[in-house]
Design an enzyme around this catalytic site. Sequence first.
Site, PDB file in Angstrom:
ATOM      1  N   HIS A  90     -20.920  45.025 -45.823  1.00 22.94           N
ATOM      2  CA  HIS A  90     -19.714  45.132 -44.997  1.00 22.94           C
ATOM      3  C   HIS A  90     -19.095  43.751 -44.777  1.00 22.94           C
ATOM      4  O   HIS A  90     -19.735  42.731 -44.991  1.00 22.94           O
ATOM      5  CB  HIS A  90     -19.991  45.794 -43.637  1.00 22.94           C
ATOM      6  CG  HIS A  90     -21.207  45.315 -42.915  1.00 22.94           C
ATOM      7  ND1 HIS A  90     -22.416  46.004 -42.912  1.00 22.94           N
ATOM      8  CD2 HIS A  90     -21.422  44.207 -42.189  1.00 22.94           C
ATOM      9  CE1 HIS A  90     -23.291  45.339 -42.204  1.00 22.94           C
ATOM     10  NE2 HIS A  90     -22.719  44.251 -41.744  1.00 22.94           N
ATOM     11  N   GLU A 141     -16.737  46.148 -40.584  1.00 22.62           N
ATOM     12  CA  GLU A 141     -17.346  46.089 -39.256  1.00 22.62           C
ATOM     13  C   GLU A 141     -16.401  45.309 -38.346  1.00 22.62           C
ATOM     14  O   GLU A 141     -16.216  44.098 -38.520  1.00 22.62           O
ATOM     15  CB  GLU A 141     -18.719  45.416 -39.285  1.00 22.62           C
ATOM     16  CG  GLU A 141     -19.336  45.253 -37.889  1.00 22.62           C
ATOM     17  CD  GLU A 141     -20.669  44.530 -37.892  1.00 22.62           C
ATOM     18  OE1 GLU A 141     -21.369  44.528 -38.943  1.00 22.62           O
ATOM     19  OE2 GLU A 141     -21.024  43.961 -36.840  1.00 22.62           O
ATOM     20  N   HIS A 159      -6.931  38.130 -48.017  1.00 18.90           N
ATOM     21  CA  HIS A 159      -6.640  39.545 -47.760  1.00 18.90           C
ATOM     22  C   HIS A 159      -7.870  40.406 -48.047  1.00 18.90           C
ATOM     23  O   HIS A 159      -8.827  39.967 -48.674  1.00 18.90           O
ATOM     24  CB  HIS A 159      -5.469  40.044 -48.615  1.00 18.90           C
ATOM     25  CG  HIS A 159      -5.632  39.841 -50.093  1.00 18.90           C
ATOM     26  ND1 HIS A 159      -4.993  38.825 -50.791  1.00 18.90           N
ATOM     27  CD2 HIS A 159      -6.375  40.508 -51.021  1.00 18.90           C
ATOM     28  CE1 HIS A 159      -5.321  38.898 -52.069  1.00 18.90           C
ATOM     29  NE2 HIS A 159      -6.156  39.904 -52.227  1.00 18.90           N
ATOM     30  N   GLU A 207      -4.033  43.965 -49.285  1.00 15.83           N
ATOM     31  CA  GLU A 207      -3.359  44.159 -50.558  1.00 15.83           C
ATOM     32  C   GLU A 207      -3.640  45.590 -51.022  1.00 15.83           C
ATOM     33  O   GLU A 207      -4.814  45.982 -51.117  1.00 15.83           O
ATOM     34  CB  GLU A 207      -3.884  43.163 -51.592  1.00 15.83           C
ATOM     35  CG  GLU A 207      -3.223  43.286 -52.944  1.00 15.83           C
ATOM     36  CD  GLU A 207      -3.871  42.390 -53.977  1.00 15.83           C
ATOM     37  OE1 GLU A 207      -5.072  42.101 -53.871  1.00 15.83           O
ATOM     38  OE2 GLU A 207      -3.163  41.963 -54.902  1.00 15.83           O
TER      39      GLU A 207
HETATM   40  C1  LIG Z   1      -5.760  40.148 -58.327  1.00 12.85           C
HETATM   41  C2  LIG Z   1      -5.131  40.589 -57.045  1.00 12.85           C
HETATM   42  O1  LIG Z   1      -6.111  41.193 -56.253  1.00 12.85           O
HETATM   43  C3  LIG Z   1      -4.573  39.468 -56.262  1.00 12.85           C
HETATM   44  O2  LIG Z   1      -4.841  39.346 -55.078  1.00 12.85           O
HETATM   45  S1  LIG Z   1      -3.497  38.395 -57.057  1.00 12.85           S
HETATM   46  C4  LIG Z   1      -2.149  38.443 -55.885  1.00 12.85           C
HETATM   47  C5  LIG Z   1      -1.423  37.150 -55.852  1.00 12.85           C
HETATM   48  N1  LIG Z   1      -2.282  36.085 -55.388  1.00 12.85           N
HETATM   49  C6  LIG Z   1      -1.811  34.841 -55.240  1.00 12.85           C
HETATM   50  O3  LIG Z   1      -0.654  34.558 -55.457  1.00 12.85           O
HETATM   51  C7  LIG Z   1      -2.845  33.833 -54.800  1.00 12.85           C
HETATM   52  C8  LIG Z   1      -2.225  32.487 -54.554  1.00 12.85           C
HETATM   53  C9  LIG Z   1      -1.435  32.439 -53.240  1.00 12.85           C
HETATM   54  N2  LIG Z   1      -0.789  31.169 -53.132  1.00 12.85           N
HETATM   55  C10 LIG Z   1      -2.415  32.625 -52.082  1.00 12.85           C
HETATM   56  O4  LIG Z   1      -3.047  31.636 -51.683  1.00 12.85           O
HETATM   57  O5  LIG Z   1      -2.541  33.781 -51.618  1.00 12.85           O
HETATM   58  C11 LIG Z   1      -0.280  37.319 -54.918  1.00 12.85           C
HETATM   59  O6  LIG Z   1      -0.439  37.235 -53.710  1.00 12.85           O
HETATM   60  N3  LIG Z   1       0.883  37.573 -55.516  1.00 12.85           N
HETATM   61  C12 LIG Z   1       2.061  37.756 -54.717  1.00 12.85           C
HETATM   62  C13 LIG Z   1       2.987  38.724 -55.416  1.00 12.85           C
HETATM   63  O7  LIG Z   1       4.041  39.026 -54.825  1.00 12.85           O
HETATM   64  O8  LIG Z   1       2.666  39.163 -56.540  1.00 12.85           O
HETATM   65 ZN    ZN Z   2      -6.444  40.475 -54.275  1.00 13.82          ZN
END
Ligand SMILES: C[C@@H](O)C(=O)SC[C@H](NC(=O)CC[C@H](N)C(=O)O)C(=O)NCC(=O)O
Ligand code: ZN
Length: 349
Positions: A90, A141, A159, A207
């Site tokens: 968890h 949790e 996230h 996400e």
């Molecule tokens: C693979 C998938 O689970 C992701 O989380 S990638 C999503 C992507 N991540 C980032 O950009 C990480 C770098 C960012 N600067 C951070 O520190 O979070 C993301 O958030 N993309 C945004 C979008 O609009 O696609």
């Molecule tokens: Zn992710």
Amino acid sequence: MPQGLILVPIQCDDNMYSEDSVFGAIAELEGAVSDRKLQPFGLRTSKLFKEDIRSRSVTVAGNATQASSTATTHENVLEWVKQDKRRMLHVVYRVGDMDRTIKFYTECLGMKLLRKRDIPEERYTNAFLGYGPEDSHFVIELTYNYGVDKYDIGSGFGHFGIAVEDVSKTVDLIKAKGGKVSREPGPVKGGNTVIAFIEDPDGYKFELLERGPTPEPLCQVMLRVGDLDRAIEFYEKAYGMELLRKKDNPEYKYTIAMLGYGPEDKNAVMELTYNYGVTEYDKGNAYAQIAIGTDDVYKTAEAVKLCGGKVTREPGPLPGINTKITACLDPDGWKTVFVDNIDFLKELE
Ligand SMILES: C[C@@H](O)C(=O)SC[C@H](NC(=O)CC[C@H](N)C(=O)O)C(=O)NCC(=O)O
Ligand SMILES: [Zn+2]
């Protein structure tokens, strides 16, 4: 020089000591002398000298043996880590209003409330929520500390990931329930997976990832790290995780690594994110830790120390409930608690 005389240089300077050269020399001396082939060159190889050499060689050998046995022990522990029965159990974090969060997670994210426990003597309440029973699913949790209604999430926490079959439909439901959508559905920048970002009542980012049916909808914990290769090596060696995927995104100046105990589409994974040039993050006081199951918290703690991690809670039973745990920090200071597998299942009974 008489025929058959073997000069065997023995360096007695500790810096020059090597087990092979000393043993080799003694063996040659003893062998040659016993075979009467060698009359020690003008010097009787006094018993004292040989004793001294032998004792020093035994010391060197002893140290060498000790060092090699320690190395073997270390190697054994790190080998054991790879065989240990581990699972992400968890993720623990703090919320300012338990009922508000439970309502959002059950009505908007489709989670089930699995159990609650109130610890009035410690002035906190826990609630466990997820998409299946704790003995087979990664769950959440929540911790509510009496009287604390707000926390600082900081910049290091990224996230939680939830796999859903229809991101847009989920987003529409969340909007209808008054939830906050911080990133509308669409392909991830630099990729194809349809994602969206929403925020829960405390501001934790979720996400939403569009995927087919999966046994583990709660599928990611994303944390930001200051050195990705350092983190990967630690999670592999100390935590026994497998590097499932590493993706560099030069256009958006970040790299991610997915690590876990099984395939990404069927298991919860750690998503470690490195933003180019960013080595430090503020961890806030909201996110707490992940919990991982293990068959031996003592060996686990030893492996963490061997890999340069910090053990913040020595292995052993928790007072009162006797569940054996150990707690540690990774190189970036993110906390992990390891829980004895058998004790964990007893807690669920
Ligand atoms: C693979 C998938 O689970 C992701 O989380 S990638 C999503 C992507 N991540 C980032 O950009 C990480 C770098 C960012 N600067 C951070 O520190 O979070 C993301 O958030 N993309 C945004 C979008 O609009 O696609
Ligand atoms: Zn992710």
